[in-house]
Design a protein around this motif. Structure first.
Motif, PDB file in Angstrom:
ATOM      1  N   UNK A  78       0.922  -1.152   0.145  1.00  0.00           N
ATOM      2  CA  UNK A  78      -0.056  -0.078   0.018  1.00  0.00           C
ATOM      3  C   UNK A  78       0.943   1.201   0.106  1.00  0.00           C
ATOM      4  N   UNK A  79       2.011   1.214   0.918  1.00  0.00           N
ATOM      5  CA  UNK A  79       2.818   2.399   0.932  1.00  0.00           C
ATOM      6  C   UNK A  79       3.390   2.774  -0.330  1.00  0.00           C
ATOM      7  N   UNK A  80       4.042   1.694  -1.047  1.00  0.00           N
ATOM      8  CA  UNK A  80       4.600   1.672  -2.370  1.00  0.00           C
ATOM      9  C   UNK A  80       3.952   2.088  -3.313  1.00  0.00           C
ATOM     10  N   UNK A  81       2.681   1.753  -3.422  1.00  0.00           N
ATOM     11  CA  UNK A  81       1.645   2.339  -4.357  1.00  0.00           C
ATOM     12  C   UNK A  81       1.384   3.626  -4.443  1.00  0.00           C
ATOM     13  N   UNK A  82       1.109   4.231  -2.949  1.00  0.00           N
ATOM     14  CA  UNK A  82       0.793   5.528  -2.635  1.00  0.00           C
ATOM     15  C   UNK A  82       2.064   6.257  -3.125  1.00  0.00           C
ATOM     16  N   UNK A  83       3.252   5.964  -2.877  1.00  0.00           N
ATOM     17  CA  UNK A  83       4.418   6.793  -3.433  1.00  0.00           C
ATOM     18  C   UNK A  83       4.378   6.751  -4.787  1.00  0.00           C
ATOM     19  N   UNK A  84       4.092   5.738  -5.452  1.00  0.00           N
ATOM     20  CA  UNK A  84       4.083   5.610  -6.949  1.00  0.00           C
ATOM     21  C   UNK A  84       2.968   6.634  -7.661  1.00  0.00           C
ATOM     22  N   UNK A  85       1.828   6.864  -6.646  1.00  0.00           N
ATOM     23  CA  UNK A  85       0.848   7.852  -6.958  1.00  0.00           C
ATOM     24  C   UNK A  85       1.038   9.378  -6.487  1.00  0.00           C
ATOM     25  N   UNK A  86       2.440   9.448  -6.108  1.00  0.00           N
ATOM     26  CA  UNK A  86       2.835  11.028  -5.747  1.00  0.00           C
ATOM     27  C   UNK A  86       2.150  11.476  -4.642  1.00  0.00           C
ATOM     28  N   UNK A  87       1.563  10.648  -3.704  1.00  0.00           N
ATOM     29  CA  UNK A  87       0.864  10.942  -2.310  1.00  0.00           C
ATOM     30  C   UNK A  87       2.203  11.203  -1.182  1.00  0.00           C
ATOM     31  N   UNK A  88       1.926  12.166  -0.196  1.00  0.00           N
ATOM     32  CA  UNK A  88       3.054  12.732   0.626  1.00  0.00           C
ATOM     33  C   UNK A  88       2.535  12.171   1.921  1.00  0.00           C
ATOM     34  N   UNK A  89       1.367  11.753   2.309  1.00  0.00           N
ATOM     35  CA  UNK A  89       0.920  11.434   3.638  1.00  0.00           C
ATOM     36  C   UNK A  89      -0.128  10.315   3.630  1.00  0.00           C
ATOM     37  N   UNK A  90      -0.013   9.578   4.758  1.00  0.00           N
ATOM     38  CA  UNK A  90      -1.079   8.509   4.893  1.00  0.00           C
ATOM     39  C   UNK A  90      -1.205   8.275   6.353  1.00  0.00           C
ATOM     40  N   UNK A  91      -2.724   8.045   6.267  1.00  0.00           N
ATOM     41  CA  UNK A  91      -3.293   7.904   7.953  1.00  0.00           C
ATOM     42  C   UNK A  91      -2.890   6.360   8.236  1.00  0.00           C
ATOM     43  N   UNK A  92      -2.333   6.252   9.448  1.00  0.00           N
ATOM     44  CA  UNK A  92      -1.746   5.129   9.840  1.00  0.00           C
ATOM     45  C   UNK A  92      -2.396   4.454  11.310  1.00  0.00           C
ATOM     46  N   UNK A  93      -2.510   3.511  11.558  1.00  0.00           N
ATOM     47  CA  UNK A  93      -2.262   2.981  13.035  1.00  0.00           C
ATOM     48  C   UNK A  93      -1.172   2.957  13.524  1.00  0.00           C
ATOM     49  N   UNK A  94      -0.845   3.509  14.920  1.00  0.00           N
ATOM     50  CA  UNK A  94       0.318   3.295  15.657  1.00  0.00           C
ATOM     51  C   UNK A  94       0.369   2.337  16.673  1.00  0.00           C
ATOM     52  N   UNK A  95       1.003   1.165  16.240  1.00  0.00           N
ATOM     53  CA  UNK A  95       1.166  -0.174  17.253  1.00  0.00           C
ATOM     54  C   UNK A  95       2.118   0.492  18.614  1.00  0.00           C
ATOM     55  N   UNK A  96       1.968  -0.260  19.721  1.00  0.00           N
ATOM     56  CA  UNK A  96       2.772   0.019  20.736  1.00  0.00           C
ATOM     57  C   UNK A  96       3.881  -0.932  20.604  1.00  0.00           C
ATOM     58  N   UNK A  97       4.944  -0.605  21.352  1.00  0.00           N
ATOM     59  CA  UNK A  97       6.180  -1.389  21.293  1.00  0.00           C
ATOM     60  C   UNK A  97       6.074  -2.804  21.678  1.00  0.00           C
ATOM     61  N   UNK A  98       5.160  -3.058  22.669  1.00  0.00           N
ATOM     62  CA  UNK A  98       5.254  -4.380  23.048  1.00  0.00           C
ATOM     63  C   UNK A  98       4.157  -5.285  22.371  1.00  0.00           C
TER      64      UNK A  98
END
Length: 297
Positions: A78-98
């Motif tokens: 998904x991130x690679x495709x967004x880069x190829x489309x020229x997107x600069x930001x993406x909404x992400x889920x932030x996992x905790x370290x553990x």
């Protein structure tokens, strides 16, 4: 007198809010190869993003040294495709370290009957077939075939195969059979772990005339009655031999399950996986390969 039970808290696996993150501060842990970019899966994801956007946000974890930098846990394509489309930001889920996420999150490929139900549900909600075809990167004829997947298939057979990865053409073969024979054929495919069109066709070819669906004639493809009878006996004998082998290898299967479970727990610990990625990338790749082969089985 009642005794109060201790209150246990549920530990969160993610930060409470998703975050829009600049793509250039997200560090992938593996590269997407040109071979992957040419794959059907990549094209389908790209088509879906173009048609309806990101459905499942990528999962990242904050860098232990710099909290404004992130490691990508899940969503490399998904991130690679967004880069190829020229997107600069993406909404992400932030996992905790553990949290028990790996750098190669296991993805279960959707079974054909589950996809059929999703397509029916989307059509009932008013989504045009043309839009579904664009989102899944297939032609509209494919969508219509999947929509009509279970026409002529008895409910018991559909239930047996609901989570199996079965080619579309297998259901065409099963329609030649009466319900009871359909169920037997599905059980045989499950027992043998064979879901190919050729195997389904052989089951149809070895089916007696009185077990064929009304108005359906068996396509003999040059086979004589004697050859069909031999095929049926050999199929039954093979089923018996397979069950004997399955019993003999029970102990080995138990050992394998335990080993896979151990590897799975290792890869379910983000800290261990991060350490392996930084210091033993080759070992991590091999362990992930073992798990991917297990999931594909």
């Amino acid at each position: 007198m009642t005794t109060k039970r201790p209150v246990t808290s549920v530990k969160l696996g993610f930060e409470e809010a998703s975050l829009r993150i600049p793509i250039n501060v997200i560090m992938p842990l593996r590269n997407v190869s040109e071979t992957v970019r040419r794959s059907v899966k990549y094209a389908q994801i790209a088509a879906s993003i173009a048609e309806v956007g990101i459905i499942e946000p990528p999962v990242v974890v904050r860098d232990s040294a710099d909290k404004e930098q992130f490691h990508l846990l899940d969503g490399h394509l998904r991130l690679d495709i967004l880069r190829a489309r020229g997107e600069t930001e993406v909404v992400c889920l932030i996992a905790l370290d553990d949290e028990a996420f790996t750098y190669n999150k296991r993805v279960s490929r959707i079974a054909i009957i589950q996809e059929h139900k999703m397509i029916l549900n989307a059509i009932r909600k008013g989504v045009p077939e043309e839009r579904l075809a664009r989102a899944l990167n297939v032609n509209i004829a494919n969508i219509r075939m999947k929509r009509n997947l279970l026409v002529g298939i008895c409910p018991e057979t559909a239930e047996l195969l609901r989570d199996k990865h079965v080619p579309l053409s297998v259901f065409t073969e099963l329609r030649f059979l009466k319900p009871m024979r359909q169920i037997e054929a599905a059980q045989s495919m499950i027992t043998m772990n064979r879901y190919s069109t050729g195997y389904a066709r052989s089951l149809v070819a070895s089916t007696p005339e009185d077990q064929l669906a009304e108005g359906r004639q068996r396509r003999r493809r040059g086979l004589t009655d004697e050859q069909i009878s031999v095929m049926q006996r050999e199929s039954e004998n093979l089923d018996r031999q397979f069950k004997l082998v399955e019993q003999a290898y029970g102990a080995d299967q138990l050992d394998l399950v335990q080993a896979i479970g151990y590897v799975n727990r290792l890869l379910g610990n983000a800290r261990i996986v991060r350490h392996l990625a930084q210091h033993h990338a080759g070992i991590l790749a091999e362990l992930q390969k073992v798990m991917s082969l297990q999931e594909a089985a």
